[in-house]
Enzyme design. Structure first.
Site, PDB file in Angstrom:
ATOM      1  N   SER A  29      -9.541  -0.686   7.145  1.00  0.00           N
ATOM      2  CA  SER A  29      -9.008  -0.556   5.781  1.00  0.00           C
ATOM      3  C   SER A  29      -8.348  -1.792   5.197  1.00  0.00           C
ATOM      4  CB  SER A  29      -8.037   0.611   5.713  1.00  0.00           C
ATOM      5  OG  SER A  29      -8.781   1.793   5.599  1.00  0.00           O
TER       6      SER A  29
ATOM      7  N   LYS B 174       0.855  -1.195   0.000  1.00  0.00           N
ATOM      8  CA  LYS B 174       0.000   0.000   0.000  1.00  0.00           C
ATOM      9  C   LYS B 174       0.890   1.244   0.000  1.00  0.00           C
ATOM     10  CE  LYS B 174      -3.890   1.822   2.724  1.00  0.00           C
ATOM     11  NZ  LYS B 174      -4.711   1.610   3.937  1.00  0.00           N
TER      12      LYS B 174
ATOM     13  N   SER C   2      -9.535   1.550   2.968  1.00  0.00           N
ATOM     14  CA  SER C   2      -8.723   2.289   2.041  1.00  0.00           C
ATOM     15  C   SER C   2      -7.659   1.459   1.316  1.00  0.00           C
ATOM     16  CB  SER C   2      -8.024   3.434   2.782  1.00  0.00           C
ATOM     17  OG  SER C   2      -7.172   2.928   3.787  1.00  0.00           O
TER      18      SER C   2
HETATM   19  N1  GLN Z   1     -13.296   4.138   6.759  1.00  0.00           N
HETATM   20  C1  GLN Z   1     -12.228   4.354   7.672  1.00  0.00           C
HETATM   21  C2  GLN Z   1     -11.862   5.826   7.689  1.00  0.00           C
HETATM   22  O1  GLN Z   1     -12.070   6.490   6.715  1.00  0.00           O
HETATM   23  C3  GLN Z   1     -11.078   3.492   7.262  1.00  0.00           C
HETATM   24  C4  GLN Z   1      -9.756   4.010   7.623  1.00  0.00           C
HETATM   25  C5  GLN Z   1      -8.623   3.065   7.666  1.00  0.00           C
HETATM   26  O2  GLN Z   1      -8.725   1.985   8.221  1.00  0.00           O
HETATM   27  N2  GLN Z   1      -7.499   3.526   7.166  1.00  0.00           N
HETATM   28  O3  GLN Z   1     -11.375   6.312   8.660  1.00  0.00           O
END
Ligand code: GLN
Length: 495
Positions: free
Chosen positions: A178, A79, A154
């Site tokens: 995420s 990532k 994400s």
């Molecule tokens: N939906 C969560 C957020 O926007 C996911 C974030 C994550 O785990 N990086 O904060």
């Protein structure tokens, strides 16, 4: 079978037996990338030359009979919020476009020492803020199962790459789901370890009290394999835990007769899609047939997770992202009147809308006069949410529930309804607030359009071993259900 379709565990065995070559595998992966990427857009950077060179070097070592490290020749996608020495690391943000880290994150260092090959850097929601990968400043990754839908986020680029065989395995991050949400939406396995289990050194922070490095694999064993390498204490991360790391791969293979599973009532409510409920319940029945004991439990404070989570992550992001001011890293708007003007212009141009919303909300929550009412109160509720889990884990060893209450949704939905982007997070953010390990495993598909359905297994802190063991055993039972693959007929369609 093209070599890119192999599971990581099988691949490593074949490499050791010299039945296949690392170079051919990397070539097969690059071929798949060339075939699908125009549509899928899972990668922000492809390490073509570098990966091929390393592959050749490892092949040479193997053929000369040299000792090879445990992941020798394993192509891994990363990532793009994890620092990779000499390879651009952008967080899918204009703010970091062109930033080439001078060092490797600890997790990358460990992977390289174990012989892993970085195949490329994956797309994500900007600074990991989002659940669909639509918040990337550069491109939108699509779901390999249905390209009109999102892959989740994400870590959507990493999950789509693994599901589409554009990588054998991937490393993502999970602050509030995420890794687990994209794993669920793309029909693969995603593990978020206990907070502190894996060093965050070199991972560009989103919300430091909740950020975790996690693994996305085709099967449970693959995630266990990588966990064996990446876990452990790190001098460079004061929040990393000095807790013994078991052999996760070995312990997977034990049965589950000794395990008691809690089924949280609140995660099967009307918010959950009917087909998801049905498939997860079928899987839970399988757990019982396999000898696992079941008990209904309650997590009453989980309903407060949304405001608690979004308040805390925004506050931490607002403060952590202050470092991006045009002075040290990435973007700087040169056309400015003075220092303050440079900060303002750089930050307004560099960050996308979602990141700006959160910085504004977080800064408000931390400002004098508001801190006690918002941030401190959210931390108190966080403790209550954690205590819910502690109570549950006095009665049971693991919890099972749907990973997401909804199926992968159509691309573009959040443009019409900004708040809808938070819907998938309902069952995962309580786990993040409590710092617990959680894994998403595919347990079936929806009927009308064939879309993956994920089941989440949650464990006590540092009991990933039990989470992986339960998932591994259940995966065997679900083999038939999970034998389907995306059909990739979209390779001629441009995205
Ligand atoms: N939906 C969560 C957020 O926007 C996911 C974030 C994550 O785990 N990086 O904060």
């Amino acid at each position: 079978m093209p070599l890119n379709e192999l599971k990581a565990v099988d691949y490593l065995k074949l490499i050791r037996k010299r039945e296949i070559s690392v170079e051919q595998t990397v070539k097969d992966i690059l071929k798949q990338i060339d075939r699908l990427e125009q549509t899928l857009k899972a990668y922000l950077y492809i390490n073509r030359e570098g990966a091929l060179q390393e592959a050749k070097a490892i092949d040479k070592k193997i053929s000369s009979g040299e000792d090879i490290p445990p992941l020798a020749g394993l192509p891994i996608a990363i990532k793009d919020n994890i620092c990779t020495k000499g390879i651009e690391t952008t967080c899918a943000s204009k703010m970091l476009k062109g930033f080439i880290p001078p060092y490797d994150a600890t997790v990358i260092k460990k992977i390289k020492e174990a012989g892993g090959i970085i195949i490329g850097k994956n797309n994500l929601d900007e600074f990991a803020m989002g659940s669909s990968t639509e918040n990337s400043a550069f491109q939108t990754t699509l779901n390999p199962w249905d390209i009109t839908r999102v892959p989740g986020g994400s870590s959507g680029g990493s999950a789509a790459a693994v599901a589409a065989h554009e990588a054998l395995i991937a490393i993502g991050t999970d602050t509030g789901g995420s890794v687990r949400i994209p794993a669920s939406f793309c029909g693969i396995v995603g593990l978020k370890p206990t907070y502190g289990r894996v060093s965050r050194y070199g991972v560009i922070p989103y919300a430091s009290s909740m950020d975790n490095v996690g693994v996305l694999g085709k099967v449970v064993e693959d995630t266990a394999l990588l966990m064996n390498i990446i876990c452990g204490y790190d001098d460079y991360d004061s929040t990393s835990a000095d807790t013994p790391v078991p052999d996760f791969l070995l312990s997977c293979r034990e049965g589950i007769n000794d395990l008691k599973f809690g089924v949280p009532r609140e995660f099967f409510g009307p918010q959950v899609d009917i087909e998801i409920k049905e498939k997860v319940k079928e899987a839970i029945n399988k757990i019982e047939q396999m000898g696992g004991k079941l008990e209904e439990i309650s997590l009453p404070y989980s309903e407060y997770s949304f405001p608690t989570y979004y308040l805390i992550v925004s506050a931490e992001a607002g403060s952590g992202l202050a470092r991006f001011d045009g002075v040290q890293y990435g973007l700087r708007i040169e056309d400015n009147d003075n220092l303050e003007d440079m900060y303002k212009k750089t930050r307004s141009k560099g960050f996308g809308a979602e990141v700006l919303y959160r910085i504004i909300m977080g800064t408000y929550a931390l400002s004098t006069g508001n801190y006690d009412d918002y941030y401190l109160r959210a931390q108190k509720v966080r403790t209550l949410i954690r205590k819910d889990f502690e109570n549950a884990f006095r009665k049971v060893d693991l919890l099972v529930c749907p990973t997401s209450p909804e199926l992968p949704f159509k691309k573009g939905r959040q443009q019409k309804d900004l708040l809808a982007q938070f819907l998938p997070d309902a069952h995962i953010i309580p786990v993040s607030l409590a710092g617990l390990p959680g894994l998403s495993l595919n347990c079936g598909f929806s009927k009308k359009v064939q879309l993956p359905i994920g089941l989440q297994i949650i464990g006590r802190p540092f009991e990933e071993e039990k989470v992986l063991r339960a998932a591994y055993n259940l995966e065997i039972e679900l083999k038939e259900v999970n034998s389907v693959q995306p059909n990739f007929t979209f390779n001629s369609v441009s995205g």
